[in-house]
Design an enzyme around this catalytic site. Sequence first.
Site, short mmCIF file in Angstrom:
data_model
loop_
_atom_site.label_atom_id
_atom_site.label_comp_id
_atom_site.label_asym_id
_atom_site.label_seq_id
_atom_site.Cartn_x
_atom_site.Cartn_y
_atom_site.Cartn_z
N ARG A 1 8.50 8.81 -19.01
CA ARG A 1 9.38 9.40 -20.00
C ARG A 1 10.70 8.64 -20.12
NH1 ARG A 1 8.95 15.05 -21.84
NH2 ARG A 1 6.81 15.29 -21.16
N ASP B 1 4.71 15.62 -7.87
CA ASP B 1 5.91 15.98 -8.64
C ASP B 1 5.63 16.40 -10.07
OD1 ASP B 1 5.14 13.61 -9.85
OD2 ASP B 1 6.61 12.39 -8.77
#
Length: 375
Positions: free
Chosen positions: A215, A95
């Site tokens: 993140r 991903d």
Amino acid sequence: IRVLSIIGTRPEAIKMAPVIKALAASPAVEGVVCATGQHRQMLDQVLEIFAIRPDHDLDVMQVGHTLNSLASRIFEKIDGLYTKLAPDVVLVHGDTTTAMAAALAAFHKGIAVGHVEAGLRTYDMQRPFPEELNRRAIDLVAKHLYAPTESSRRNLLQEHLVSDRILVTGNTVIDALLQTVERIHGDAALRVRLDKSFEFIDRSRRLLLVTGHRRESFGGGFERICDALARLGQRGDLEIVYPVHLNPNVDTVVRERLGGAKNIHLIAPVDYLSFMYLLDRAEAILTDSGGVQEEAAALGKRVVIMREVTERPEGVEAGLAELVGTDPDLICTAVERALAGAHAQAKLRQIGRTLYGDGQAAMRILGDLAGEAGQ
Ligand code: UDP
């Protein structure tokens, strides 16, 4: 049939290494490897351990690059490579921005895409960001969907994708793990070297291994995670080893908050062999990493996941992992539960391998590609 494998970051290199090796050893396939260099330093470390020398290197890393500048550099540079090599299949993993850009660029040029680790989902486009978009975009354009588990296959089926070529392979991360742990157990000199590198870990205490890089936890999330770790360090019976990710959004906060904290060893990211050694020694794991959830399960170690969502529900459903987010109270009590259950390792290991893979995923992928070559 010419198969071009693309890798850009540490986890991609680890999880593609068994596939790249299997392709290289097969007479039915011509395997070519391209590194984008998205995570230069951490990628190169893994390539060295698996003795993989990429045939092509796009070297796209720039200090302070944004997702858009990174993606545009990959699009730009990979186009010429596809024209030059004319691969039959481009193989990407997972991903990352590397995988997404390489897959879309292949689609634009009419080249078949194979997606290793297809079908993982949170169904929350913001979490993990940007990974959920990346993996969905790749699955939309892929011809060969290599789903690691039945549940990832079910996700793909219910999305009515154009490709009906879904193969459940197991996760290649387990192939890499089993090969590497066997290497560590079988090589006395290597073990002595690893014991020596980590002699600072007090063997009379229980080892908690920590990793974090998402993140979605930048800012307040990492601050709360640090508070939880500081509290766990106060217990006195734990050695906490935390290889801190190089991203400044992680590294700066963690070192500011935990530098000098009791019983916590903040170290630089360790190479993959060392990480496997630490995982093997640890009693429990606290992480937000995807790969580490699978690796820990396959070794029968309990995991506390400091995220709100996971695209790997199998471990949580089987009671091997607990999903707690970043609240310090929840992290601390879940770590206590994980340590209390650490004695059941042998039983959990069996469950973990049934869930995530038996170490033969790369051979199944090779079999599928080589079968296509023979048709
Ligand atoms: N890993 C490593 N050194 C470390 C921490 C992790 O080699 O200091 C390995 C670990 O074995 C796993 C992979 O890196 O296979 C996980 O990478 P990361 O957490 O960055 O990404 P994710 O798995 O979430 O995609």
